[in-house]
Design a protein around this motif. Structure first.
Motif, PDB file in Angstrom:
ATOM      1  N   THR A   1      39.912  31.042  40.780  1.00 17.58           N
ATOM      2  CA  THR A   1      40.204  31.295  42.798  1.00 17.58           C
ATOM      3  C   THR A   1      41.448  30.243  42.850  1.00 17.58           C
ATOM      4  OG1 THR A   1      38.049  32.179  42.476  1.00 17.58           O
ATOM      5  CG2 THR A   1      39.756  31.389  44.553  1.00 17.58           C
TER       6      THR A   1
ATOM      7  N   SER B   1      43.288  28.901  46.182  1.00 16.35           N
ATOM      8  CA  SER B   1      42.604  28.571  47.591  1.00 16.35           C
ATOM      9  C   SER B   1      43.293  28.062  48.535  1.00 16.35           C
ATOM     10  CB  SER B   1      41.147  28.829  48.230  1.00 16.35           C
ATOM     11  OG  SER B   1      40.447  28.019  49.302  1.00 16.35           O
TER      12      SER B   1
ATOM     13  N   THR C   1      33.136  30.687  41.946  1.00 20.53           N
ATOM     14  CA  THR C   1      32.747  31.695  42.862  1.00 20.53           C
ATOM     15  C   THR C   1      33.932  31.701  43.270  1.00 20.53           C
ATOM     16  OG1 THR C   1      32.785  31.025  45.107  1.00 20.53           O
ATOM     17  CG2 THR C   1      33.181  29.856  45.050  1.00 20.53           C
TER      18      THR C   1
ATOM     19  N   ASP D   1      35.138  32.951  46.095  1.00 22.44           N
ATOM     20  CA  ASP D   1      35.026  32.613  48.258  1.00 22.44           C
ATOM     21  C   ASP D   1      36.041  31.756  48.471  1.00 22.44           C
ATOM     22  OD1 ASP D   1      34.903  32.033  50.308  1.00 22.44           O
ATOM     23  OD2 ASP D   1      33.206  31.115  50.733  1.00 22.44           O
TER      24      ASP D   1
ATOM     25  N   ASP E   1      37.458  30.424  50.578  1.00 26.80           N
ATOM     26  CA  ASP E   1      37.038  29.280  51.237  1.00 26.80           C
ATOM     27  C   ASP E   1      35.408  28.274  51.463  1.00 26.80           C
ATOM     28  OD1 ASP E   1      37.169  27.937  53.918  1.00 26.80           O
ATOM     29  OD2 ASP E   1      36.338  29.209  55.160  1.00 26.80           O
ATOM     30  N   ALA E   2      35.182  28.535  50.041  1.00 23.66           N
ATOM     31  CA  ALA E   2      34.182  27.691  49.378  1.00 23.66           C
ATOM     32  C   ALA E   2      34.039  26.263  49.924  1.00 23.66           C
ATOM     33  CB  ALA E   2      34.353  27.873  47.488  1.00 23.66           C
TER      34      ALA E   2
END
Length: 376
Positions: A85, A87, A156, A158, A160-161
């Motif tokens: 991921t 981000s 994850t 996500d 925005d983790a």
């Protein structure tokens, strides 16, 4: 850290793609490639790669020479641990970076996890400028930062983790001139069929951003001074007037609390300075700190009024209760605000526990002094 310029020859054989790469001694590498079309137009895509061991919780590459105002890209393993991921985040200060939903990124072929290494091949269409900064890829070089945290993989999807504070960081320059190539603006210079050849190698030592180190020192000094005031100095001054007996007690109490106020003035000044520099003056922690600072200066006045009235009447008056309860409120709010500050600075778990334990012990001591006074 070693720096190298890598010539990448794609399998089609119709063009040469230039890639500049920098690696740390921890097998963390960052690569950059700038299409000629981006340079000639002053706008367009750039390509970069992050590569790091999966033993790291996350690794980040950022545009800029300091944390504050930088445009960073955080990589961590995705759910299942077989992919990555990426981000995009913006940094407004010495705090956890915030997810940037406006960033234009594309995760390219070759990204994923293999043999304990996570890799992200990224095309960025918004790296020319971002809220808080910009970068000129037509210049000969540019400053970048990196950071990483050791620990368990995040696993994850996500973007925005929440991420914990970095274990290490550094700042370096990418050679933009060496990274320019004549490939198509949409070509992936990190594709599997690429054939990379190292044509230049140099070694650089790891270096943390001087600005970041200075900010860290100021934050530590602010935290130590402010915590000392609300967790130790002010409570001790309040306890002393209840458990001690001396003709000089009132003068001692006044002098001690004024000393605590002066220490807070120093801590407050450092706090406002760093909050302003990091564009964080509107955060709840500095706002509460400023309110406390203003209210605190009423205490000596109320204390004098209380003392004068008590000498005349021999009993507590309105000034007495105002002085006592304002003091209690200031200490309590100050302690709570200190905890908010530790959270804002992403302090260690141990640091937060120590702060909470000392504050709790001092609170028990204060309540014990109230009981002691009543018994007397």
């Amino acid at each position: 850290m070693r720096a190298s310029a890598v010539a990448v020859f794609l399998g089609l054989g119709s063009f040469v793609s230039a890639v500049v790469q920098k690696c740390t001694g921890s097998d963390i590498c960052f690569s950059l490639s700038i299409p000629d079309t981006t340079v000639s137009s002053g706008d367009g895509d750039v390509f970069f790669q992050l590569s790091a061991p999966t033993s790291l919780a996350w690794v980040a590459l950022g545009q800029g020479d300091r944390m504050s105002g930088s445009n960073i890209f955080v990589m961590y393993t995705s759910a299942g641990g077989t992919n990555v991921t990426v981000s995009p985040r913006l940094v407004q200060g010495y705090v956890e970076p915030e997810y940037n939903s406006d960033a234009q990124l594309e995760l390219l072929e070759g990204s994923g996890v293999s043999d304990g290494i996570m890799t992200a091949n990224v095309k960025c269409s918004s790296c020319q400028s971002w809220p808080g900064g910009s970068m000129d890829f037509t210049s000969s070089s540019g400053s970048w930062i990196y950071a990483y945290r050791s620990g368990d993989s995040l696993d994850t999807d996500d973007t925005d983790a929440s991420i914990r504070q970095h274990s290490d960081e550094g700042v370096f320059d990418f050679d933009f001139a060496a990274a320019r190539d004549d490939v198509s603006a949409s070509a992936n210079p990190f594709a599997a069929e690429s054939d990379a050849t190292v044509v230049e190698t140099s070694t650089l030592s790891d270096s943390s951003s001087p600005d970041s180190e200075r900010q860290r020192r100021i934050l530590i000094a602010h935290g130590v001074l402010a915590s000392l005031v609300f967790v130790m100095l002010l409570p001790i001054g309040a306890i002393s007037v209840r458990v001690l007996s001396s003709p000089w007690l009132v003068k001692f109490h006044a002098a001690w609390q004024i000393f605590a106020m002066l220490v807070y003035v120093a801590g407050f000044g450092l706090g406002v300075y760093i909050a302003d520099e990091l564009a964080y003056l509107d955060n709840h922690h500095p706002v509460i700190g400023m309110v406390i600072f203003g209210v605190l200066f009423f205490q000596p006045i109320l204390g004098q009024l209380h003392h004068s009235a008590f000498k005349k009447k021999g009993v507590r008056t309105l000034w007495s209760h105002a002085h006592i309860w304002l003091g209690r409120t200031i200490i309590l709010v100050g302690i709570v605000n200190g905890g908010l500050g530790l959270r804002l600075a992403d302090n260690t778990t141990v640091g937060k526990i120590v702060y909470a334990v000392v504050a709790a012990l001092m609170g028990l001591a204060y309540f014990g002094s109230m009981f002691y006074k009543k018994k007397k």
